[in-house]
Every structure is written in C-alpha cells, then in structure tokens.
Design a protein around this motif. Structure first.
Motif, PDB file in Angstrom:
ATOM      1  N   LEU A   1       2.349  -0.464   4.674  1.00  0.00           N
ATOM      2  CA  LEU A   1       2.342   0.988   4.557  1.00  0.00           C
ATOM      3  C   LEU A   1       3.285   1.613   5.575  1.00  0.00           C
ATOM      4  O   LEU A   1       3.951   2.613   5.287  1.00  0.00           O
ATOM      5  CB  LEU A   1       0.918   1.522   4.762  1.00  0.00           C
ATOM      6  CG  LEU A   1       0.731   3.034   4.623  1.00  0.00           C
ATOM      7  CD1 LEU A   1       1.040   3.489   3.212  1.00  0.00           C
ATOM      8  CD2 LEU A   1      -0.696   3.426   5.009  1.00  0.00           C
ATOM      9  N   LYS A   2       3.381   1.022   6.747  1.00  0.00           N
ATOM     10  CA  LYS A   2       4.273   1.522   7.789  1.00  0.00           C
ATOM     11  C   LYS A   2       5.729   1.462   7.330  1.00  0.00           C
ATOM     12  O   LYS A   2       6.506   2.401   7.568  1.00  0.00           O
ATOM     13  CB  LYS A   2       4.091   0.709   9.071  1.00  0.00           C
ATOM     14  CG  LYS A   2       4.954   1.183  10.234  1.00  0.00           C
ATOM     15  CD  LYS A   2       4.693   0.346  11.478  1.00  0.00           C
ATOM     16  CE  LYS A   2       5.573   0.806  12.639  1.00  0.00           C
ATOM     17  NZ  LYS A   2       5.329  -0.009  13.865  1.00  0.00           N
TER      18      LYS A   2
ATOM     19  N   GLU B   1       0.854  -1.177   0.000  1.00  0.00           N
ATOM     20  CA  GLU B   1       0.000   0.000   0.000  1.00  0.00           C
ATOM     21  C   GLU B   1       0.897   1.236   0.000  1.00  0.00           C
ATOM     22  O   GLU B   1       1.965   1.234   0.592  1.00  0.00           O
ATOM     23  CB  GLU B   1      -0.883  -0.002   1.253  1.00  0.00           C
ATOM     24  CG  GLU B   1      -1.955   1.075   1.282  1.00  0.00           C
ATOM     25  CD  GLU B   1      -2.818   1.004   2.532  1.00  0.00           C
ATOM     26  OE1 GLU B   1      -3.667   1.889   2.720  1.00  0.00           O
ATOM     27  OE2 GLU B   1      -2.627   0.050   3.329  1.00  0.00           O
ATOM     28  N   GLY B   2       0.453   2.315  -0.660  1.00  0.00           N
ATOM     29  CA  GLY B   2       1.286   3.512  -0.761  1.00  0.00           C
ATOM     30  C   GLY B   2       2.320   3.379  -1.860  1.00  0.00           C
ATOM     31  O   GLY B   2       2.434   2.337  -2.520  1.00  0.00           O
ATOM     32  N   GLU B   3       3.083   4.450  -2.070  1.00  0.00           N
ATOM     33  CA  GLU B   3       4.103   4.464  -3.118  1.00  0.00           C
ATOM     34  C   GLU B   3       5.411   5.040  -2.585  1.00  0.00           C
ATOM     35  O   GLU B   3       5.425   5.750  -1.580  1.00  0.00           O
ATOM     36  CB  GLU B   3       3.613   5.288  -4.321  1.00  0.00           C
ATOM     37  CG  GLU B   3       2.417   4.663  -5.019  1.00  0.00           C
ATOM     38  CD  GLU B   3       1.980   5.443  -6.257  1.00  0.00           C
ATOM     39  OE1 GLU B   3       2.604   6.492  -6.551  1.00  0.00           O
ATOM     40  OE2 GLU B   3       1.029   4.996  -6.925  1.00  0.00           O
ATOM     41  N   PHE B   4       6.495   4.732  -3.315  1.00  0.00           N
ATOM     42  CA  PHE B   4       7.822   5.172  -2.904  1.00  0.00           C
ATOM     43  C   PHE B   4       8.195   6.518  -3.530  1.00  0.00           C
ATOM     44  O   PHE B   4       7.855   6.805  -4.677  1.00  0.00           O
ATOM     45  CB  PHE B   4       8.885   4.149  -3.309  1.00  0.00           C
ATOM     46  CG  PHE B   4       8.761   2.828  -2.614  1.00  0.00           C
ATOM     47  CD1 PHE B   4       9.004   2.732  -1.249  1.00  0.00           C
ATOM     48  CD2 PHE B   4       8.389   1.690  -3.316  1.00  0.00           C
ATOM     49  CE1 PHE B   4       8.890   1.509  -0.590  1.00  0.00           C
ATOM     50  CE2 PHE B   4       8.282   0.465  -2.672  1.00  0.00           C
ATOM     51  CZ  PHE B   4       8.520   0.373  -1.313  1.00  0.00           C
TER      52      PHE B   4
ATOM     53  N   ARG C   1       8.438   4.456   6.488  1.00  0.00           N
ATOM     54  CA  ARG C   1       9.774   4.511   7.097  1.00  0.00           C
ATOM     55  C   ARG C   1      10.840   4.719   6.024  1.00  0.00           C
ATOM     56  O   ARG C   1      11.762   5.534   6.193  1.00  0.00           O
ATOM     57  CB  ARG C   1      10.047   3.212   7.859  1.00  0.00           C
ATOM     58  CG  ARG C   1      11.380   3.207   8.612  1.00  0.00           C
ATOM     59  CD  ARG C   1      11.652   1.857   9.248  1.00  0.00           C
ATOM     60  NE  ARG C   1      11.926   0.841   8.256  1.00  0.00           N
ATOM     61  CZ  ARG C   1      13.118   0.646   7.683  1.00  0.00           C
ATOM     62  NH1 ARG C   1      14.154   1.413   8.008  1.00  0.00           N
ATOM     63  NH2 ARG C   1      13.286  -0.301   6.779  1.00  0.00           N
ATOM     64  N   ILE C   2      10.729   4.000   4.905  1.00  0.00           N
ATOM     65  CA  ILE C   2      11.705   4.134   3.825  1.00  0.00           C
ATOM     66  C   ILE C   2      11.630   5.525   3.198  1.00  0.00           C
ATOM     67  O   ILE C   2      12.660   6.168   2.936  1.00  0.00           O
ATOM     68  CB  ILE C   2      11.484   3.038   2.761  1.00  0.00           C
ATOM     69  CG1 ILE C   2      11.856   1.669   3.346  1.00  0.00           C
ATOM     70  CG2 ILE C   2      12.315   3.319   1.506  1.00  0.00           C
ATOM     71  CD1 ILE C   2      11.496   0.494   2.454  1.00  0.00           C
ATOM     72  N   ASN C   3      10.425   6.021   2.966  1.00  0.00           N
ATOM     73  CA  ASN C   3      10.277   7.363   2.391  1.00  0.00           C
ATOM     74  C   ASN C   3      10.856   8.437   3.300  1.00  0.00           C
ATOM     75  O   ASN C   3      11.454   9.413   2.828  1.00  0.00           O
ATOM     76  CB  ASN C   3       8.800   7.660   2.113  1.00  0.00           C
ATOM     77  CG  ASN C   3       8.296   6.990   0.850  1.00  0.00           C
ATOM     78  OD1 ASN C   3       9.080   6.568  -0.004  1.00  0.00           O
ATOM     79  ND2 ASN C   3       6.983   6.888   0.717  1.00  0.00           N
ATOM     80  N   LYS C   4      10.689   8.264   4.585  1.00  0.00           N
ATOM     81  CA  LYS C   4      11.253   9.228   5.537  1.00  0.00           C
ATOM     82  C   LYS C   4      12.777   9.229   5.445  1.00  0.00           C
ATOM     83  O   LYS C   4      13.415  10.294   5.457  1.00  0.00           O
ATOM     84  CB  LYS C   4      10.799   8.909   6.954  1.00  0.00           C
ATOM     85  CG  LYS C   4      11.256   9.926   7.996  1.00  0.00           C
ATOM     86  CD  LYS C   4      10.692   9.613   9.374  1.00  0.00           C
ATOM     87  CE  LYS C   4      11.134  10.663  10.392  1.00  0.00           C
ATOM     88  NZ  LYS C   4      10.588  10.367  11.737  1.00  0.00           N
TER      89      LYS C   4
END
Length: 252
Positions: free
Chosen positions: A224-225, A185-188, A229-232
């Motif tokens: 998604l969590k 879920e979500g994108e990078f 974390r990776i995007n941050k």
C-alpha cells in the motif's frame, strides 16, 4: 451521417484501457486537479476525446491503430496473468506511452487554438457539393485534400502528432524497461496524460506498467505504501485530471 466510417471521436488514450477502470455503472471517477472537484463520466465522454482534429491516416491502421493493436495484446496478457517478463515487448509499451502523450498534447493545443483563434470552415462552391461530403470521401481514402480549412488543419495536426510521437519516444525506445506491478492493497489512479517523462501506464485499478531506464524488469506485488507513492507521482505529473474506478480506494 458518417458513411465512410471515419473515426471522429478520437480518444487520445485508448478507450479499451479506460474501460478497464469503469464501475458497475459503466463510468469512471474523475478528480479535477485545479479545484479537487470529482465527477463520474463515461469513457466516451468528450473529456477523453479529441473532436476529429487529426487525419484518418494518423488515426488508422498505418499509425495509431497499429500501435494500439500491439498494446491490446500486452494488456490482455497482463490482465490474464499470461506474462513472460523476460520476453516483454518493451518498445511496444514505449510506443504506446509516446502515442498517448502526443495525441493528448495535440488535443490540448488544438482546443486552445480553437478558443483563442477559431478556425472557420470554408463553404464549398455549389458545383463541388456531392451527395456525401468530399472532405470525408478523400479523408477515408487517405488522400490529402484542402476542401476546407479543417481538412488542412487535420493533416497538419496529424503530422504534429507523428512528429511529437517520434520526438517523445526517441530518448526512451532503447533504454526503458517496463515492469508490471500489482497492488497488494489499494488501487491505482491513472493520469489524463503522464507529463514530465513519467513512465507509467495504468491498465486496471490494480495493475500498472512502470518504466525505468536501463534497469532489469522487476514484476511483482507491491505494498500500500508503494501504491501511495506511485499515485502521488501520478497526481504531481498529470495534466487537468486523474481518473480511477473508485477514488476512495486510491491512496496518495
């Protein structure tokens, strides 16, 4: 006119990978980190490119192109889900990661020098003027030349790129394993360039290679969590900007 087919708009990050983040308008969304402003730009926009600052020997088949061809195969297989985690060419991924960093730093350094100490092109004597630029002719043949200060600078910056590349990958080439993660879920986001030895290579809005030292490969879908974390980490360890297909889909 570019009669010798030289690459003058030099992407520091492979255009094929940036293309994987384009929307239906053929643009990617940019978030500038110094002011949080956003924009939509083409993968061929100057923000992704150096303006003919390293030589053709560095850009071409002898160096950059060879690394990029291997990365193309890796990306194509990953997107087609034709992957074998037990037979992944980890060194090829590390080489591309190092090339990305080296070319970006050369681009930033040159931009700074041009703004603060402009390099002025020398004018060729009339007797040396040919129908086509001798600078381009010799460049296309990978023959060192010093017809202009810019030609000499490209040789120097090309050497800088190669030296920085080898320095960057030296401590990583043998002990980094790359895992392929897919966002459930979500994108990078993708960094303009990964700094501080952040071992990431996003290849699409939902797939990313992440490296780790000496660990086993651990491919799989992530929550998604974990995407957040990776995007941050990407935002914290990127220079200038990050980009994505749709910023609203990228939690951080």
């Amino acid at each position: 006119m570019n009669v010798y087919g030289l690459t003058k708009k030099q992407h520091y990050h492979q255009k094929k990978i940036i293309d994987g983040f384009v929307s239906s308008s053929n643009k990617v969304q940019i978030k500038f980190l110094n002011n949080n402003l956003t924009s939509s730009l083409s993968p061929s926009n100057k923000i992704f490119c150096a303006n003919w600052i390293w030589d053709q020997a560095t850009e071409g088949r002898g160096f950059s192109h060879k690394i990029e061809l291997k990365m193309n195969d890796i990306v194509n297989n990953a997107l087609a889900e034709n992957v074998d985690p037990n037979n992944r060419p980890h060194s090829d991924l590390t080489n591309y990661w190092g090339l990305w960093i080296a070319r970006y730093k050369a681009h930033i350094l040159t931009s700074y020098l041009q703004q603060n100490n402009p390099w002025k092109t020398q004018v060729l004597p009339e007797k040396f003027k040919l129908k086509h630029s001798p600078e381009e002719l010799f460049e296309s043949m990978n023959i060192p030349n010093s017809f202009t200060t810019n030609a000499s600078n490209r040789k120097f910056i090309g050497l800088f790129v190669r030296t920085l590349f080898h320095h960057t990958v030296f401590d990583h080439i043998d002990n980094v394993k790359w895992s392929l993660y897919e966002a459930y879920e979500g994108e990078f986001l993708s960094p303009a360039c990964p700094l501080n030895s952040l071992l990431v290579i996003p290849i699409s809005p939902t797939k990313i290679f992440c490296g780790s030292r000496g660990k086993t490969v651990n491919d799989g879908k992530i929550s998604l969590k974990e995407v957040k974390r990776i995007n941050k980490l990407i935002i914290q360890n990127s220079d200038n900007f990050v980009f994505a297909k749709n910023l609203k889909m990228c939690p951080y």
